[in-house]
Scaffold this active site. Structure first.
Site, PDB file in Angstrom:
ATOM      1  N   LYS A  82     -57.394   3.998 -31.444  1.00 62.00           N
ATOM      2  CA  LYS A  82     -58.850   4.182 -31.445  1.00 62.00           C
ATOM      3  C   LYS A  82     -59.510   3.008 -32.145  1.00 62.00           C
ATOM      4  O   LYS A  82     -59.099   2.632 -33.248  1.00 62.00           O
ATOM      5  CB  LYS A  82     -59.214   5.483 -32.167  1.00 62.00           C
ATOM      6  CG  LYS A  82     -60.714   5.737 -32.217  1.00 62.00           C
ATOM      7  CD  LYS A  82     -61.048   7.067 -32.857  1.00 62.00           C
ATOM      8  CE  LYS A  82     -61.205   6.998 -34.348  1.00 62.00           C
ATOM      9  NZ  LYS A  82     -62.366   6.225 -34.810  1.00 62.00           N
TER      10      LYS A  82
ATOM     11  N   ASP B 147     -64.650   4.343 -29.972  1.00 64.86           N
ATOM     12  CA  ASP B 147     -65.383   5.368 -30.730  1.00 64.86           C
ATOM     13  C   ASP B 147     -66.646   4.743 -31.327  1.00 64.86           C
ATOM     14  O   ASP B 147     -66.687   4.392 -32.495  1.00 64.86           O
ATOM     15  CB  ASP B 147     -64.433   5.900 -31.821  1.00 64.86           C
ATOM     16  CG  ASP B 147     -65.084   6.870 -32.793  1.00 64.86           C
ATOM     17  OD1 ASP B 147     -66.140   7.438 -32.475  1.00 64.86           O
ATOM     18  OD2 ASP B 147     -64.510   7.060 -33.885  1.00 64.86           O
TER      19      ASP B 147
ATOM     20  N   LYS C 264     -69.779   6.275 -30.683  1.00 60.00           N
ATOM     21  CA  LYS C 264     -70.721   7.385 -30.880  1.00 60.00           C
ATOM     22  C   LYS C 264     -72.133   6.989 -30.433  1.00 60.00           C
ATOM     23  O   LYS C 264     -73.092   7.026 -31.226  1.00 60.00           O
ATOM     24  CB  LYS C 264     -70.744   7.833 -32.342  1.00 60.00           C
ATOM     25  CG  LYS C 264     -69.377   8.227 -32.893  1.00 60.00           C
ATOM     26  CD  LYS C 264     -69.470   8.683 -34.333  1.00 60.00           C
ATOM     27  CE  LYS C 264     -68.141   9.085 -34.912  1.00 60.00           C
ATOM     28  NZ  LYS C 264     -67.198   7.967 -35.140  1.00 60.00           N
TER      29      LYS C 264
ATOM     30  N   ASP D  37     -78.890   7.314 -28.554  1.00 59.21           N
ATOM     31  CA  ASP D  37     -80.167   6.619 -28.414  1.00 59.21           C
ATOM     32  C   ASP D  37     -80.930   7.312 -27.284  1.00 59.21           C
ATOM     33  O   ASP D  37     -80.487   8.354 -26.793  1.00 59.21           O
ATOM     34  CB  ASP D  37     -79.913   5.117 -28.113  1.00 59.21           C
ATOM     35  CG  ASP D  37     -81.043   4.225 -28.610  1.00 59.21           C
ATOM     36  OD1 ASP D  37     -82.229   4.586 -28.417  1.00 59.21           O
ATOM     37  OD2 ASP D  37     -80.762   3.158 -29.180  1.00 59.21           O
TER      38      ASP D  37
ATOM     39  N   THR E 193     -66.892  15.188 -39.074  1.00 58.16           N
ATOM     40  CA  THR E 193     -65.982  15.937 -39.941  1.00 58.16           C
ATOM     41  C   THR E 193     -66.257  15.672 -41.415  1.00 58.16           C
ATOM     42  O   THR E 193     -65.699  16.333 -42.285  1.00 58.16           O
ATOM     43  CB  THR E 193     -64.517  15.590 -39.600  1.00 58.16           C
ATOM     44  OG1 THR E 193     -64.425  14.198 -39.326  1.00 58.16           O
ATOM     45  CG2 THR E 193     -64.049  16.360 -38.395  1.00 58.16           C
TER      46      THR E 193
ATOM     47  N   ARG F 241     -56.640   6.854 -42.106  1.00 58.38           N
ATOM     48  CA  ARG F 241     -56.095   6.391 -43.384  1.00 58.38           C
ATOM     49  C   ARG F 241     -54.726   6.943 -43.772  1.00 58.38           C
ATOM     50  O   ARG F 241     -53.933   6.183 -44.350  1.00 58.38           O
ATOM     51  CB  ARG F 241     -57.137   6.630 -44.493  1.00 58.38           C
ATOM     52  CG  ARG F 241     -58.313   5.676 -44.367  1.00 58.38           C
ATOM     53  CD  ARG F 241     -59.535   6.145 -45.113  1.00 58.38           C
ATOM     54  NE  ARG F 241     -60.142   7.301 -44.460  1.00 58.38           N
ATOM     55  CZ  ARG F 241     -61.266   7.889 -44.866  1.00 58.38           C
ATOM     56  NH1 ARG F 241     -61.905   7.431 -45.924  1.00 58.38           N
ATOM     57  NH2 ARG F 241     -61.757   8.932 -44.209  1.00 58.38           N
TER      58      ARG F 241
HETATM   59  O1  C5P Z   1     -59.176   7.878 -42.013  1.00 56.81           O
HETATM   60  P1  C5P Z   1     -59.500   9.155 -41.291  1.00 56.81           P
HETATM   61  O2  C5P Z   1     -58.282   9.892 -40.790  1.00 56.81           O
HETATM   62  O3  C5P Z   1     -60.450  10.040 -42.048  1.00 56.81           O
HETATM   63  O4  C5P Z   1     -60.249   8.616 -39.985  1.00 56.81           O
HETATM   64  C1  C5P Z   1     -60.941   9.444 -39.092  1.00 56.81           C
HETATM   65  C2  C5P Z   1     -61.501   8.621 -37.974  1.00 56.81           C
HETATM   66  O5  C5P Z   1     -62.159   9.468 -37.053  1.00 56.81           O
HETATM   67  C3  C5P Z   1     -62.507   7.570 -38.389  1.00 56.81           C
HETATM   68  O6  C5P Z   1     -62.309   6.443 -37.536  1.00 56.81           O
HETATM   69  C4  C5P Z   1     -63.848   8.201 -38.108  1.00 56.81           C
HETATM   70  O7  C5P Z   1     -64.818   7.248 -37.756  1.00 56.81           O
HETATM   71  C5  C5P Z   1     -63.530   9.087 -36.920  1.00 56.81           C
HETATM   72  N1  C5P Z   1     -64.360  10.276 -36.751  1.00 56.81           N
HETATM   73  C6  C5P Z   1     -64.471  11.260 -37.706  1.00 56.81           C
HETATM   74  N2  C5P Z   1     -65.256  12.362 -37.497  1.00 56.81           N
HETATM   75  C7  C5P Z   1     -65.900  12.515 -36.335  1.00 56.81           C
HETATM   76  C8  C5P Z   1     -65.785  11.539 -35.335  1.00 56.81           C
HETATM   77  C9  C5P Z   1     -64.994  10.430 -35.581  1.00 56.81           C
HETATM   78  O8  C5P Z   1     -63.843  11.128 -38.773  1.00 56.81           O
HETATM   79  N3  C5P Z   1     -66.596  13.607 -36.102  1.00 56.81           N
END
Ligand code: C5P
Length: 249
Positions: free
Chosen positions: A32, A60, A62, A65, A125, A217
């Site tokens: 992603k 990703d 998002k 607009d 999230t 992460r």
């Molecule tokens: O590092 P981590 O596991 O928290 O990464 C989550 C990834 O998912 C990030 O790239 C974040 O931008 C993306 N994301 C998210 N929540 C959403 C949509 C995308 O955390 N609702």
């Protein structure tokens, strides 16, 4: 068909992203590209990653607009080879339909509509129930908020939503098994939660009905990202074997 796991390659530059991707190459997962990497490196990094993967790169960004802007942005992504991207459900039904129309119109004659996967982000999230009430001023639970936006996304012709695994079951109940539930906010018990709020383990997420997990992460910051990715792949695979399916959904 998407794999059950996407790594969020939230890296500062293409060197770091490609190094991570190469360590995980060959595992049953996709990559992603989010805002950090895309705004730094643009489309070339998407193409580089595409060459390393059997699965479509998830772009990703998002998009959110007015409808005409999102329609043209979606078309430009598709013209440049993107087939899997997301928009924000909060942009409304007309914006979501416009994104899909723009994407379809930009497809070359050789590619069918089925080659596209367009998702709607429901509720980040990183937002809690408190944020839904106090910041968004929505007097509903995250479950109800997400279920409502999932139904609107499905009515707009999208393939699925990005939601927390905590809402995967309500989305499955509202929209059926075939509607994708892509879930970030995935953590093993030993992982640092960071800025996420609505988190779940991979096993629980799959059992709740998540179709593809997004993990950043816990893999990218691990001492050995390849080993961490393998751990998540194994957790997803064993949970998928054991996951109950909802008859008749
Ligand atoms: O590092 P981590 O596991 O928290 O990464 C989550 C990834 O998912 C990030 O790239 C974040 O931008 C993306 N994301 C998210 N929540 C959403 C949509 C995308 O955390 N609702």
């Amino acid at each position: 068909m998407l794999p059950s796991l996407y790594i969020a390659l939230d890296a500062p530059d293409k060197e770091a992203a490609l190094a991570l991707a190469k360590q995980c190459q060959g595992l049953p997962l996709g990559f992603k590209v989010g805002m950090e990497l895309f705004y730094g490196e643009g489309m070339p990094i998407v193409r580089n990653l595409q060459a390393l993967s059997d699965y479509p790169v998830f772009v990703d960004l998002k998009l959110h607009d007015i409808p005409v802007t999102v329609e043209r942005a979606a078309a430009n992504l598709v013209r440049q080879g993107v087939r899997f991207f997301n928009i924000h459900a909060q942009g409304g039904p007309v914006m979501m339909e416009a994104a899909k129309n723009g994407a379809i119109e930009a497809l070359p004659a050789t590619d069918s509509e089925d080659s596209l996967t367009i998702l709607a982000v429901t509720l980040l999230t990183s937002l809690s129930a408190h944020d839904v009430n106090q910041h968004l001023q929505a007097n509903v639970s995250p479950n109800d908020y997400v279920a409502h936006l999932a139904k609107a996304s499905q009515a707009a012709g999208l393939n699925g939503v990005v939601c927390s695994a905590k809402e995967a079951t309500v989305v499955r109940d509202a929209c059926g098994e075939g509607f994708l539930k892509i879930t970030p906010g995935i953590r093993l018990p030993e992982n640092i939660v960071g800025d996420q709020q609505r988190v779940m383990t991979p096993e629980k997420a799959i059992h709740a009905g998540a179709t593809t997990l997004v993990v950043g992460r816990p893999i990218t910051q691990a001492a050995n990202p390849c080993v961490a990715a393998q751990t998540f792949c194994a957790a997803v695979a064993s949970a998928s074997c054991a996951a109950p399916t909802k008859a008749g959904a």
